[in-house]
Scaffold this motif. Structure first.
Motif, short mmCIF file in Angstrom:
data_model
loop_
_atom_site.label_atom_id
_atom_site.label_comp_id
_atom_site.label_asym_id
_atom_site.label_seq_id
_atom_site.Cartn_x
_atom_site.Cartn_y
_atom_site.Cartn_z
N VAL A 46 0.86 -1.19 0.00
CA VAL A 46 0.00 0.00 0.00
C VAL A 46 0.89 1.23 0.00
N ILE A 47 0.53 2.21 -0.83
CA ILE A 47 1.25 3.49 -0.86
C ILE A 47 0.41 4.50 -0.09
N ARG A 64 -1.33 -4.63 -10.96
CA ARG A 64 -2.65 -4.02 -10.78
C ARG A 64 -2.54 -2.90 -9.75
N ILE A 65 -3.04 -1.70 -10.09
CA ILE A 65 -3.14 -0.56 -9.18
C ILE A 65 -4.59 -0.45 -8.75
N VAL A 66 -4.83 -0.35 -7.43
CA VAL A 66 -6.18 -0.48 -6.89
C VAL A 66 -6.53 0.71 -6.00
N GLN A 72 -8.94 8.16 -5.77
CA GLN A 72 -7.61 8.71 -5.54
C GLN A 72 -6.83 8.66 -6.85
N VAL A 73 -6.23 9.76 -7.22
CA VAL A 73 -5.42 9.83 -8.43
C VAL A 73 -3.99 9.38 -8.12
N GLY A 74 -3.39 8.63 -9.06
CA GLY A 74 -1.99 8.22 -8.93
C GLY A 74 -1.20 8.64 -10.15
N ASP A 75 -0.02 9.21 -9.93
CA ASP A 75 0.86 9.64 -11.02
C ASP A 75 1.93 8.58 -11.23
N PRO A 249 -5.03 6.21 0.21
CA PRO A 249 -3.91 5.37 -0.26
C PRO A 249 -4.29 4.63 -1.53
N LEU A 250 -3.28 4.07 -2.18
CA LEU A 250 -3.48 3.20 -3.34
C LEU A 250 -2.78 1.87 -3.08
#
Length: 288
Positions: A46-47, A64-66, A72-75, A249-250
C-alpha cells in the motif's frame, strides 16, 4: 457542411494495419485478464497518502493498481529496469494510442528504443467513456503536479507534490529528479474545455476499482498518491484549500501468470531503425 464542425472527426493520423506494430493481439491479453484468479500473487503493498514508491515488475508479469479505499489519483512513471534511459514517452503514446488510455492500449518508450513497455489488460473504469463535460479517465494529456509550479502559482513551498514523491521513490534505484518524466495520471478524469484549456474533474473511482497492465519487458515502476487526492478540491486559484481530507492510499499487486498463458509471446525488440540519421559510417582502412 455539418452544423457542428466537430460532428465529423478526421481519421487518426497513426493507424493500425493487420499484423503491424499497432495491431494488438486482443485474444492473448484478454485471456490474461479473464484468468486473473489463477495468477500467483508475488508482491503487494500500500502506498500511503501524499507519498510515492518504486517497485519492479518482471517481464511477463501483471501489475494491478487499486483504489482500495475510494477515489484517488496516482501519477505513474515507468522505465526499462535494465536501462532506465528507456522510459515512458507520453507524447508519442498519445499519438499512437489515445490521450486517455484503457484496455489494449500500450505505453510506448522514448527514442531510440520505441517499443511498448506495457500493455493494459484490464480496467474497471473502461466503460466510463466520455462524460457530459468531455472528461475521460487515465490521463496522458497533463503531467504531474510539482513544487516549482506550486511556488509560481501560490508563492508557497510544498514538498509532497507528485514530482517530489516520485523523486524520493526512485532514489533507492540510483535515479534522480532528472529521471522523473511525464506521467500517466491513473484514475484521473481530465479533458480540454471550450477554450482548449486543460481541466481536471472529481475522480469517479470507487473502492476496489483497478487498472491492470502486462509488463512487456522488465520494468521499474513508480507511483505517487497525488496530494490533490480525488481532485474534488481546487489546488490553485481563489477557491483553493488543502485537500488532505480527500486523499486516500493506493494498493499495488504484482502477479505471475501460469507459463502456458504466455505461450507464443515474446518481449518486443527495440526499434529497427539503425540510428544513422543520414550520417556516413567511417570506412576503416581506406585512404583519402
Amino acid at each position: 457542411m455539418p452544423d457542428n464542425p466537430r460532428a465529423t472527426s478526421p481519421a487518426a493520423a497513426y493507424q493500425a494495419t493487420k499484423g503491424g506494430a499497432l495491431d494488438v493481439d486482443r485474444e492473448f491479453y484478454g485471456k490474461l485478464a479473464a484468468t486473473h484468479e489463477q495468477h500467483e500473487l508475488v508482491d503487494s503493498f500500500v502506498i500511503p497518502i501524499r507519498s510515492g514508491k518504486a517497485w519492479t515488475v518482471p517481464q511477463g508479469h501483471l501489475c494491478r493498481i487499486v483504489t482500495i479505499e475510494g477515489p484517488q489519483v496516482g501519477d505513474f512513471n515507468v522505465w526499462n529496469l535494465n536501462d532506465p534511459r528507456e522510459r515512458l514517452w507520453a507524447a508519442r503514446t498519445r499519438q499512437l494510442q489515445r490521450a486517455h488510455v484503457s484496455t489494449y492500449d500500450r505505453l510506448w518508450s522514448n527514442l531510440p528504443f520505441l517499443r511498448p513497455l506495457l500493455t493494459i489488460t484490464n480496467d474497471s473504469l473502461a466503460d466510463y467513456g466520455v462524460d457530459e463535460q468531455g472528461g475521460r479517465i487515465h490521463d496522458l494529456l497533463g503531467t504531474r503536479c510539482d513544487p516549482y509550479v506550486n511556488r509560481m502559482l501560490s508563492g508557497e513551498d510544498f514538498d509532497f507534490h507528485c514530482h517530489s514523491n516520485l523523486t524520493r521513490a526512485i532514489l533507492p534505484y540510483g535515479l534522480t529528479e532528472f529521471d522523473v518524466h511525464d506521467v500517466l495520471n491513473v484514475f484521473q478524469c481530465t479533458g480540454l474545455n471550450d477554450e482548449d484549456k486543460y481541466f481536471m474533474k472529481d475522480c469517479p473511482a470507487k473502492p476496489g476499482d483497478f487498472f491492470e497492465f502486462f509488463a512487456e519487458i522488465d520494468l521499474l515502476c513508480a507511483l505517487s498518491t497525488c496530494p490533490g487526492g480525488d481532485l474534488s478540491v481546487p489546488l490553485w486559484g481563489p477557491d483553493a484549500r488543502d485537500p488532505i481530507d480527500v486523499c486516500r492510499p493506493l494498493g499495488v499487486e504484482v502477479y505471475r501468470p501460469a507459463p502456458e498463458l504466455l505461450e507464443g509471446w515474446e518481449p518486443p525488440q527495440r526499434a529497427a531503425y539503425r540510428n544513422l540519421h543520414g550520417l556516413r559510417q567511417p570506412q576503416w582502412g581506406q585512404a583519402g
